[in-house]
Design an enzyme around this catalytic site. Structure first.
Site, short mmCIF file in Angstrom:
data_model
loop_
_atom_site.label_atom_id
_atom_site.label_comp_id
_atom_site.label_asym_id
_atom_site.label_seq_id
_atom_site.Cartn_x
_atom_site.Cartn_y
_atom_site.Cartn_z
N CYS A 132 -3.16 -8.40 -9.65
CA CYS A 132 -3.15 -9.26 -10.03
C CYS A 132 -2.30 -8.82 -11.35
O CYS A 132 -1.46 -7.58 -11.07
CB CYS A 132 -3.75 -9.89 -11.24
SG CYS A 132 -5.49 -10.50 -9.98
N ARG B 92 -4.20 -13.80 -12.34
CA ARG B 92 -4.50 -13.59 -11.16
C ARG B 92 -4.25 -13.82 -9.78
O ARG B 92 -3.90 -14.73 -9.46
CB ARG B 92 -6.15 -14.34 -11.40
CG ARG B 92 -7.20 -13.66 -10.55
CD ARG B 92 -8.71 -14.36 -10.46
NE ARG B 92 -9.45 -13.86 -9.80
CZ ARG B 92 -10.52 -14.51 -9.59
NH1 ARG B 92 -11.06 -15.87 -9.31
NH2 ARG B 92 -11.63 -13.77 -8.24
N ALA C 131 -6.49 -14.22 -6.51
CA ALA C 131 -8.10 -14.66 -5.91
C ALA C 131 -8.16 -13.94 -5.08
O ALA C 131 -7.56 -13.98 -3.99
CB ALA C 131 -8.31 -15.27 -6.39
N ILE C 132 -8.09 -12.20 -5.19
CA ILE C 132 -9.07 -12.09 -3.59
C ILE C 132 -10.42 -11.29 -3.59
O ILE C 132 -10.76 -12.08 -2.39
CB ILE C 132 -8.44 -10.02 -3.29
CG1 ILE C 132 -6.65 -10.37 -3.36
CG2 ILE C 132 -9.16 -9.36 -1.73
CD1 ILE C 132 -6.25 -10.87 -2.36
N GLU D 278 -9.04 -2.89 -7.31
CA GLU D 278 -10.07 -3.70 -6.73
C GLU D 278 -10.40 -2.40 -6.51
O GLU D 278 -10.03 -1.26 -6.46
CB GLU D 278 -9.60 -3.55 -4.93
CG GLU D 278 -8.67 -4.84 -4.96
CD GLU D 278 -9.11 -6.39 -5.30
OE1 GLU D 278 -10.29 -6.36 -5.04
OE2 GLU D 278 -7.97 -7.51 -5.21
N ASP E 247 -15.07 -7.78 -7.96
CA ASP E 247 -15.58 -6.63 -8.35
C ASP E 247 -15.35 -5.72 -9.19
O ASP E 247 -16.12 -4.17 -9.58
CB ASP E 247 -15.19 -5.52 -6.91
CG ASP E 247 -13.93 -6.21 -7.41
OD1 ASP E 247 -13.04 -7.50 -7.28
OD2 ASP E 247 -12.35 -5.04 -7.36
N LEU F 63 0.64 -4.51 7.89
CA LEU F 63 2.04 -4.17 8.20
C LEU F 63 2.55 -2.91 9.36
O LEU F 63 1.63 -2.14 8.77
CB LEU F 63 2.77 -3.50 6.25
CG LEU F 63 2.27 -4.61 5.82
CD1 LEU F 63 3.56 -3.78 4.64
CD2 LEU F 63 3.22 -5.80 5.87
N VAL G 169 9.10 -6.06 9.90
CA VAL G 169 10.03 -6.89 10.32
C VAL G 169 11.83 -5.78 10.43
O VAL G 169 11.33 -5.20 10.52
CB VAL G 169 10.34 -7.07 8.18
CG1 VAL G 169 10.42 -5.25 7.38
CG2 VAL G 169 11.00 -8.28 8.03
N THR H 36 16.99 5.32 -2.30
CA THR H 36 15.60 5.16 -1.50
C THR H 36 14.72 3.51 -1.78
O THR H 36 14.70 3.32 -0.75
CB THR H 36 14.61 6.10 -1.51
OG1 THR H 36 16.11 7.88 -1.36
CG2 THR H 36 14.00 6.28 -0.07
N ARG I 49 16.29 0.20 -1.03
CA ARG I 49 16.91 0.64 0.73
C ARG I 49 15.34 0.01 1.01
O ARG I 49 15.49 -1.01 1.92
CB ARG I 49 17.39 1.81 1.52
CG ARG I 49 18.55 2.41 0.48
CD ARG I 49 18.54 3.13 1.11
NE ARG I 49 20.76 3.88 0.89
CZ ARG I 49 21.03 5.13 1.81
NH1 ARG I 49 20.29 6.22 2.07
NH2 ARG I 49 22.02 5.21 1.17
N GLY J 3 0.86 1.90 4.94
CA GLY J 3 0.24 2.99 5.36
C GLY J 3 1.59 3.82 4.45
O GLY J 3 1.81 5.72 4.84
#
Length: 577
Positions: A2, A50, A52-53, A77, A102, A241, A274, A323, A326, A349
Site C-alpha cells: 500500500c 490501500r 487490497a490483497i 504483508e 494480517d 514473473l 516481457v 542499472t 534500465r 526472483g
C-alpha cells in the site's frame, strides 16, 4: 502493499493541514487504488492508500487495537499473523479483533510487547504506530528493505514518514531512506537495529568469522519451497514473473506445484514475461511456462516505447541509478499489462544473486572469505537497488511483488553454508549459483528443464534484449553532447555522472526532484560502482569500467563455458538475441 504517509508532532492541527496531508497522500495513490484512509489525533496524521490483497472487504486502514488507543498504518504483508494471533490470545484470551487483516496483529503486538514488535514479524513491511496513550510514535521497516519507506523532518520539528519520497520532497528540509531492519522510537528519537542475523554479526566481528555449515541440498530446497509457499497467501488473483532465468523459474516451479497439489480458486497459475521481440527472456520464459503448464502471458515492447517511458519510470522509482532504471523500465511496462489482466500480486526472483554470488564478476573472487564478504555487502545494499526497483516499478500500477529469496528463515539457511560451496570453478563445472541448481536437480521429479536449470545468468535488463541497452546508450548520445558531459562535474559536483546515459537520467531525475535532499537519497554513482571496485581488486581487467551491464564482465559472458556442469548438466551457453 500500500502507500502510507504519517505526519507527527506538526505545529498545525487545522483542517487545512489535514487537507494538505490528504493531498500529499494522493501522490502515491497508484500504490493503493482500492481505498483511502485517514486518522487524525490532534497534530498527528496517519494516511493510507490501500491495495487490497488480504481481507479486501474489511481490512481498510488505519487499523487499531481493541480500545482504539493504538493506531497503525501499514504497508506490507505479515505471513506469521496466525501464529501471532495465537500468541496474543494466549496472553489475552478475551481479546477481540475488528478485521481479518494480517496487519491488525501489529497494533495488538505493540500493546503487549512494545518495541519488540518489529522483531516478531515474519514478512515484508513498513509501518507507523501512533500511541495516543502518551502521544508517542514508533516506526519500523522490514529486515532487508523489501518495502520502501522514507523519513523526513519538517521546519516545524515535525517528523514525516512515507512509502515514497514524492510525498516528502516539498515539506521536509531533510529526508532519507528509513534504514532496513531498524525501528524508530520517538521517545528516544533514535533508530535501533532489531534485525541481527548471525551472518551480519559475523561480518562485523573483528576478526571476521565465516560460515561453515556443510551444504545440504535437501535442507536448502525445503527452506526455499517454504519461502515461496508462504508468499502465496492471497485473497485475490496472483501470478509469477517468469523471465526464464534460474531464479524466476524456480519460484514459478514451486508455485505451480503448490497450485497443482492444493488447487486454487483462481484456476491455473498465471505467469508473465516481457522483452523485445526475439529476446532471450521471452524464449526461455515460454519454454519454462510450457514445462510447468502455467497460463503464460508474453508482453513485447520496442526500444522507443521504453525510451518514451523513461521519465515516468524515474518519477516512480525515485532514483537516477543507471542499472536500476534500465531494469525498471521493462518491469514498469509489464506491470501495467499485468494490472490490466486483473492481477494484483506477483512472485518474483530478486535476491538470489546477492545470496549466492550469482553476478558474473563473482567468477573473479580469489577466495571464499572475499566471496562471502561481498555477498553480505550486496544483501545489505539491496534496498537501494533491486528491492527499490521491484517495489516501485510494480507498485506504480498497483501490483505487489513478493520476493521469496529474501525470506528471513531461508536466509538463515543459505547464509550459514560454507561459502566455499558457492564459489565458481569452471574447471569443475561449478557455474554461478551451482548449489541452488544442484538442490533442484532432481531428474526423478524435475522442477525445470535441464537446459533452464543450468542456463547462464542474465541481468534482467540484458535478458529482455541486448538492443534495449544499446538503444538507451544511443538515445543518450543524441541528448547529451561531449561538452555537457565534460562539464558534468560543475553541474553535478556530487555523484557526478560519468557517462552520457547517466547524465541523461540525472537531468530527468532533477526535473522531478530538484531538492538537494532528494539527490542525497540516491547512493553515490551507479549501482555497479562498488561491485566494479571489488571486481577490479579481483581482476585488473575490470578497472575503469563504466557499463553496469552483465555483458561487461571480461571473458565470462561472451564465451560459453568449456566445462559441463556436474552430473550431466549442460554447459551454460551465451544467450543470443
Amino acid at each position: 502493499m500500500c502507500g502510507i504517509l504519517a505526519v507527527l508532532n506538526a505545529t498545525d492541527d487545522s483542517q487545512a493541514m489535514r487537507s494538505r496531508v490528504l493531498a500529499l497522500s494522493r501522490r502515491q495513490r497508484h500504490r493503493g487504488p482500492d481505498w483511502s484512509g485517514m486518522h487524525q489525533f490532534g497534530n498527528n496524521f496517519l494516511a493510507h492508500e490501500r491495495l487490497a490483497i488480504m481481507d479486501p472487504a474489511s481490512g481498510d486502514q488505519p487499523l487499531f487495537n481493541e480500545d482504539r488507543t493504538i493506531v497503525v498504518t501499514v504497508n506490507g504483508e505479515i505471513y506469521n499473523y496466525k501464529a501471532l494471533l495465537a500468541k496474543i490470545l494466549e496472553k489475552c484470551p478475551d481479546k477481540k479483533f475488528a478485521t481479518h487483516s494480517d496487519c491488525e496483529v501489529i497494533s495488538h503486538c505493540y500493546e503487549l510487547f512494545g518495541n519488540d514488535v518489529a522483531g516478531l514479524l515474519d514478512g515484508f513491511f513498513a509501518f507507523v504506530i501512533l500511541d495516543t496513550r502518551n502521544n508517542t510514535f514508533y516506526a519500523a521497516r522490514d529486515p532487508l528493505g523489501v518495502t520502501c519507506m522514507y523519513i523526513g523532518w519538517g521546519k516545524d520539528g515535525s517528523v514525516w514518514l512515507s512509502s515514497e519520497m514524492k510525498c516528502l520532497k516539498d515539506d521536509c528540509t531533510r529526508f532519507q531512506q528509513f534504514p532496513p531492519g531498524h525501528y524508530f522510537d520517538s521517545k528516544t528519537g533514535t533508530f535501533t537495529r532489531y534485525y541481527n542475523p548471525k551472518f551480519y554479526l559475523d561480518f562485523e566481528a573483528k576478526p571476521q568469522v565465516f560460515p561453515s555449515d556443510p551444504y545440504d541440498p535437501v535442507k536448502l530446497r525445503k527452506a526455499f519451497e517454504a519461502a515461496v509457499e508462504k508468499r502465496m497467501m492471497s485473497d485475490v488473483p496472483f501470478g509469477v514473473l517468469l523471465s526464464g532465468g534460474l531464479d524466476s523459474s524456480l519460484v514459478a516451479s514451486i508455485a505451480a506445484r503448490m497450485v497443482k497439489r492444493e488447487g486454487s480458486v483462481w484456476g491455473k497459475l498465471h505467469s508473465f514475461c516481457v522483452g523485445l521481440p526475439g529476446s532471450p527472456d521471452l524464449k526461455a520464459g515460454r519454454q519454462v511456462a510450457d514445462f510447468l503448464g502455467t497460463d503464460h502471458h508474453e508482453f513485447h515492447f520496442t526500444v522507443q516505447e521504453g525510451i518514451d517511458a523513461i521519465s515516468e519510470v524515474i518519477y516512480h522509482i525515485e532514483t537516477f541509478d543507471v542499472t536500476t532504471i534500465r531494469a525498471s523500465t521493462p518491469m514498469f511496462l509489464m506491470s501495467r499489462k499485468i494490472k490490466a489482466l486483473g492481477v494484483k500480486m506477483v512472485l518474483s526472483g530478486e535476491g538470489s544473486d546477492e545470496v549466492f554470488g550469482g553476478y558474473l564478476y563473482f567468477h573473479k573472487a580469489p577466495n571464499k572469505e572475499e566471496f562471502h564478504s561481498e555477498t553480505v555487502r550486496k544483501i545489505q545494499d539491496l534496498y537501494k537497488y533491486d528491492c527499490l526497483r521491484a517495489n516501485k516499478a510494480t507498485m506504480a500500477w498497483g501490483v505487489e511483488a513478493r520476493v521469496p529469496f529474501l525470506d528471513r528463515h531461508f536466509l538463515d539457511v543459505a547464509m550459514a553454508i560454507d561459502p566455499a560451496e558457492k564459489m565458481i570453478d569452471k574447471s569443475k563445472g561449478r557455474i554461478e549459483k551451482y548449489i541452488v541448481r544442484k538442490a533442484f536437480d532432481t531428474p526423478e521429479d524435475p522442477y525445470l528443464p535441464k537446459e533452464v536449470l543450468w542456463r547462464q545468468k542474465e541481468q534482467f535488463s540484458d535478458g529482455v534484449g541486448y538492443n534495449w541497452i544499446d538503444g538507451l546508450k544511443a538515445h543518450a548520445e543524441s541528448q547529451v553532447s561531449d561538452t555537457m558531459l565534460q562539464a558534468a562535474v560543475h553541474r553535478y559536483p556530487d555523484n557526478t555522472p560519468r557517462t552520457k546515459e547517466a547524465y541523461w537520467y540525472r537531468t530527468i531525475f532533477e526535473s522531478h526532484f530538484p531538492q538537494r535532499a532528494a539527490m542525497e537519497t540516491v547512493p553515490g554513482g551507479p549501482s555497479v560502482a562498488c561491485s566494479t571496485a571489488t571486481a577490479a581488486l579481483w581482476d585488473a581487467s575490470w578497472a575503469g569500467k563504466e557499463d553496469p551491464s552483465g555483458r561487461a564482465v571480461a571473458g565470462v559472458h561472451d564465451s560459453a563455458y568449456d566445462a559441463s556442469a556436474a552430473n550431466g548438466g549442460p554447459a551454460a551457453k551465451k544467450a543470443k538475441v
